[in-house]
Enzyme design. Sequence first.
Site, PDB file in Angstrom:
ATOM      1  N   CYS A 277      11.004  62.554  40.754  1.00 29.68           N
ATOM      2  CA  CYS A 277      11.004  62.860  42.197  1.00 29.68           C
ATOM      3  C   CYS A 277       9.772  62.346  42.915  1.00 29.68           C
ATOM      4  O   CYS A 277       9.851  61.457  43.753  1.00 29.68           O
ATOM      5  CB  CYS A 277      11.075  64.369  42.410  1.00 29.68           C
ATOM      6  SG  CYS A 277      12.680  65.052  42.102  1.00 29.68           S
TER       7      CYS A 277
HETATM    8  N1  NAD Z   1      15.638  66.837  37.666  1.00 29.66           N
HETATM    9  C1  NAD Z   1      15.142  67.487  38.685  1.00 29.66           C
HETATM   10  O1  NAD Z   1      14.382  68.431  38.508  1.00 29.66           O
HETATM   11  C2  NAD Z   1      15.461  67.103  40.124  1.00 29.66           C
HETATM   12  C3  NAD Z   1      14.896  67.869  41.137  1.00 29.66           C
HETATM   13  C4  NAD Z   1      15.185  67.566  42.447  1.00 29.66           C
HETATM   14  C5  NAD Z   1      16.023  66.495  42.734  1.00 29.66           C
HETATM   15  N2  NAD Z   1      16.549  65.741  41.736  1.00 29.66           N
HETATM   16  C6  NAD Z   1      17.457  64.656  42.127  1.00 29.66           C
HETATM   17  O2  NAD Z   1      18.761  64.936  41.660  1.00 29.66           O
HETATM   18  C7  NAD Z   1      19.416  63.715  41.310  1.00 29.66           C
HETATM   19  C8  NAD Z   1      19.887  63.779  39.863  1.00 29.66           C
HETATM   20  O3  NAD Z   1      18.753  63.920  39.034  1.00 29.66           O
HETATM   21  P1  NAD Z   1      18.820  64.391  37.529  1.00 29.66           P
HETATM   22  O4  NAD Z   1      17.429  64.749  37.181  1.00 29.66           O
HETATM   23  O5  NAD Z   1      19.882  65.400  37.319  1.00 29.66           O
HETATM   24  O6  NAD Z   1      19.250  63.017  36.817  1.00 29.66           O
HETATM   25  P2  NAD Z   1      19.723  62.834  35.300  1.00 29.66           P
HETATM   26  O7  NAD Z   1      19.443  61.418  34.953  1.00 29.66           O
HETATM   27  O8  NAD Z   1      19.208  63.938  34.453  1.00 29.66           O
HETATM   28  O9  NAD Z   1      21.296  63.044  35.368  1.00 29.66           O
HETATM   29  C9  NAD Z   1      22.151  62.214  36.066  1.00 29.66           C
HETATM   30  C10 NAD Z   1      23.472  62.144  35.316  1.00 29.66           C
HETATM   31  O10 NAD Z   1      24.362  61.366  36.104  1.00 29.66           O
HETATM   32  C11 NAD Z   1      25.145  60.570  35.222  1.00 29.66           C
HETATM   33  N3  NAD Z   1      25.728  59.483  36.005  1.00 29.66           N
HETATM   34  C12 NAD Z   1      25.146  58.347  36.460  1.00 29.66           C
HETATM   35  N4  NAD Z   1      26.027  57.641  37.174  1.00 29.66           N
HETATM   36  C13 NAD Z   1      27.184  58.343  37.192  1.00 29.66           C
HETATM   37  C14 NAD Z   1      28.459  58.124  37.790  1.00 29.66           C
HETATM   38  N5  NAD Z   1      28.721  57.038  38.521  1.00 29.66           N
HETATM   39  N6  NAD Z   1      29.396  59.054  37.583  1.00 29.66           N
HETATM   40  C15 NAD Z   1      29.157  60.156  36.839  1.00 29.66           C
HETATM   41  N7  NAD Z   1      27.977  60.416  36.276  1.00 29.66           N
HETATM   42  C16 NAD Z   1      26.994  59.519  36.451  1.00 29.66           C
HETATM   43  C17 NAD Z   1      24.166  60.165  34.151  1.00 29.66           C
HETATM   44  O11 NAD Z   1      24.824  59.755  32.976  1.00 29.66           O
HETATM   45  C18 NAD Z   1      23.380  61.459  33.950  1.00 29.66           C
HETATM   46  O12 NAD Z   1      23.972  62.301  32.980  1.00 29.66           O
HETATM   47  C19 NAD Z   1      18.406  62.604  41.589  1.00 29.66           C
HETATM   48  O13 NAD Z   1      18.625  62.128  42.883  1.00 29.66           O
HETATM   49  C20 NAD Z   1      17.083  63.323  41.520  1.00 29.66           C
HETATM   50  O14 NAD Z   1      16.085  62.665  42.281  1.00 29.66           O
HETATM   51  C21 NAD Z   1      16.279  66.028  40.430  1.00 29.66           C
END
Ligand code: NAD
Length: 445
Positions: A277
């Site tokens: 982030c």
């Molecule tokens: N991890 C955190 O603490 C956090 C906090 C705030 C915001 N975010 C935001 O949330 C969003 C997701 O982050 P995350 O940490 O969960 O990411 P992550 O990489 O842990 O998970 C994303 C998942 O999406 C899947 N994926 C990718 N493309 C796909 C598609 N076309 N269809 C289906 N699945 C698909 C991936 O295989 C993966 O399992 C990002 O924008 C991130 O910036 C994350």
Amino acid sequence: MEIINKIENKTAGIGIIGLGYVGLPLGLEFAERGFKVTGFDIDERKIPILNSGKTYIKHISADRIKKSVKNKLFDATSDFSRLPEVDAVIICVPTPLNEHREPDMSFIENSGKIVAQHIRKGQLVVLESSTYPGTTEEILLPMFEESFKNSKTSGPLVGKDFYLAFSPEREDPNNPNFTTGTIPKVVGGVTPNCLKAAVALYNQVIVKTVPVSSTRAAEATKLLENIYRSINIALVNELKMVFDRMNIDPWEVIDAASTKPFGFHPFYPGPGLGGHCIPIDPFYLTWKAREFEVHTRFIELAGEINTYMPYFVVEKTIEALNTRKKSLKDSKILILGASYKKDIDDMRESPSLRLIELLRERGAKVDYNDPYVKKLPKTRKYNYNMRSVSLTDKNLDKYDLVLLSTDHTYYMEKAKFITQHSRVIVDTRNLFTKAGVKNKKIFKA
Ligand SMILES: NC(=O)c1ccc[n+]([C@@H]2O[C@H](COP(=O)([O-])OP(=O)(O)OC[C@H]3O[C@@H](n4cnc5c(N)ncnc54)[C@H](O)[C@@H]3O)[C@@H](O)[C@H]2O)c1
């Protein structure tokens, strides 16, 4: 609205696209409140793990997954043709930067395309991925409207045939005080009906929803939160370098300033920004702002300072080795902590990876220890074939210097032992002071 009735009587099926750090706990939250949840992910390795009630993220317990799977309230699939089975689709896919440090929108675009292929009347779609203001309405909305045009439905579409909203994720992995359900959630809808539907959805699982006037306002809220952190961390990182020259301990100063009961919020310096982030999201705004002929100077400056921090740590490492008449070249260094944040196994954008690179470029031989990261995973930028070295007295004795990069509680508990058996230590987190260990061989960086 039928969608709201279904949500309120818990008959709405919930689809989560992207079963990662954000999507998986959110899906479980809905399943635990009695909703039937279908998780969609393109990563086929995750599907059997989750469907057999196991976990692949340290802080999300297998028990939670097992319970929801057993109750037939959670199942994972990579078959997106099942999307019409659900009433609400929540998109939680990654939003990284590309090699030019510009938004990589491919994950949102790809999941948008697949939703557009399957979207049906009455469905609610919510985007949660952190992104620039305008994404929901500029990327997703036209794709979905197009699908309805193809199905020859007439009249205004969004807010009537389907609902579209943005609600930023605020997960703080492993924070014992806050979990998905207890963090208030900001929600913006494309139309008032979209907002109503999305608020009804999150009201089921989140302690408090905070409606805002538009998806853009909701998208901008998330960026403000992360830019605020990035800039404040850059500020204390800069002050750390100034105070270091003046022989003042920055952590002592921050702790003293924190006693002010108003107008001050502490941020702490470190070896560089980490996670998916804070180092990334601000540049989504920088990129979008160019379209409006605005330069986000604060963001760029904070990025510059934060990016410099690993170099500062390397300088401090050289100084510490000097006191032992050692050069960095050919010295053996053990990095403690690989993940970007304490007590988690998330490696994304971890400054430890950058430190390994910088130290190796200067001729050092580098190993690492991390109780949560047994082997360094391949990331977009790095592909180290390294395994965690165990933290024994014999091993510690092999290294010219120990560099603490992540303040895992494990190291806090072992601070005395580490000090006893290391030749010289560089501490980027003030961990040894916090653990009550004082020793001339500990250098703060
Ligand atoms: N991890 C955190 O603490 C956090 C906090 C705030 C915001 N975010 C935001 O949330 C969003 C997701 O982050 P995350 O940490 O969960 O990411 P992550 O990489 O842990 O998970 C994303 C998942 O999406 C899947 N994926 C990718 N493309 C796909 C598609 N076309 N269809 C289906 N699945 C698909 C991936 O295989 C993966 O399992 C990002 O924008 C991130 O910036 C994350």
